[in-house]
Design an enzyme around this catalytic site. Sequence first.
Site, PDB file in Angstrom:
ATOM      1  N   ASP A   1      -5.890  11.033  24.087  1.00 33.83           N
ATOM      2  CA  ASP A   1      -6.511  10.007  23.238  1.00 33.83           C
ATOM      3  C   ASP A   1      -8.002  10.311  23.079  1.00 33.83           C
ATOM      4  OD1 ASP A   1      -7.660   7.736  22.120  1.00 33.83           O
ATOM      5  OD2 ASP A   1      -6.438   6.340  23.271  1.00 33.83           O
TER       6      ASP A   1
ATOM      7  N   HIS B   1      -3.758   7.763  20.553  1.00 34.88           N
ATOM      8  CA  HIS B   1      -4.471   6.480  20.506  1.00 34.88           C
ATOM      9  C   HIS B   1      -3.584   5.371  19.943  1.00 34.88           C
ATOM     10  CE1 HIS B   1      -7.926   3.907  20.704  1.00 34.88           C
ATOM     11  NE2 HIS B   1      -7.884   3.627  19.411  1.00 34.88           N
TER      12      HIS B   1
ATOM     13  N   SER C   1      -8.705  -0.526  22.274  1.00 39.17           N
ATOM     14  CA  SER C   1      -9.671   0.216  21.479  1.00 39.17           C
ATOM     15  C   SER C   1     -10.988  -0.556  21.411  1.00 39.17           C
ATOM     16  CB  SER C   1      -9.075   0.509  20.093  1.00 39.17           C
ATOM     17  OG  SER C   1      -9.826   1.487  19.411  1.00 39.17           O
TER      18      SER C   1
END
Length: 226
Positions: free
Chosen positions: A195, A207, A128
């Site tokens: 995602d 995610h 991320s």
Amino acid sequence: MIPRPQPHSGRWRAGAARRLTSLVAAAFAAATLLLTPALAPPASAGCPDAEVVFARGTGEPPGLGRVGQAFVSSLRQQTNKSIGTYGVNYPANGDFLAAADGANDASDHIQQMASACRATRLVLGGYSQGAAVIDIVTAAPLPGLGFTQPLPPAADDHIAAIALFGNPSGRAGGLMSALTPQFGSKTINLCNNGDPICSDGNRWRAHLGYVPGMTNQAARFVASRI
């Protein structure tokens, strides 16, 4: 016809940075759903065969983070080499510009390892916002982001592989692939179907779903390169 900004232009980089900022802010909103990860075990004394330098995701406690820990555990199972770890030191909060702090920290550590442990193969990774940190480290310096520790060309040979999960640059013009072609064959850049951080999907659970399937996949990719 209005000309589109070209990938290495200032307009393109600025636009990519803005898109990354909004995506990381969105990731922060979902961070409360993350499970609290275990801290990474300390690396053994001396120089390991390989070391994973991993940047955790938004909202995770200091260390490797849940995805990073699962990736390292799988990598250790798939190789008989000694694997050290380093959790990138940065806030991992909703302020994307703070990702540059992580990039500076990661770059400084990479350069120290390349000097002190010349035979150690380095593996860079991030999840991320952490993936954006690694993008900044390995990309050409982006003006205005506060990254002041670019890697010297000699460091490239020490980087054996890069593993990225839920990378915001997937929705920001392919920042890493456009600016760092020398790392292309060394990189596995994984995005779960749906995602919203790395694709046009809208499934927030995607995610959060990189463990164990994609962490195992990335570990297999990296194991063959160290």
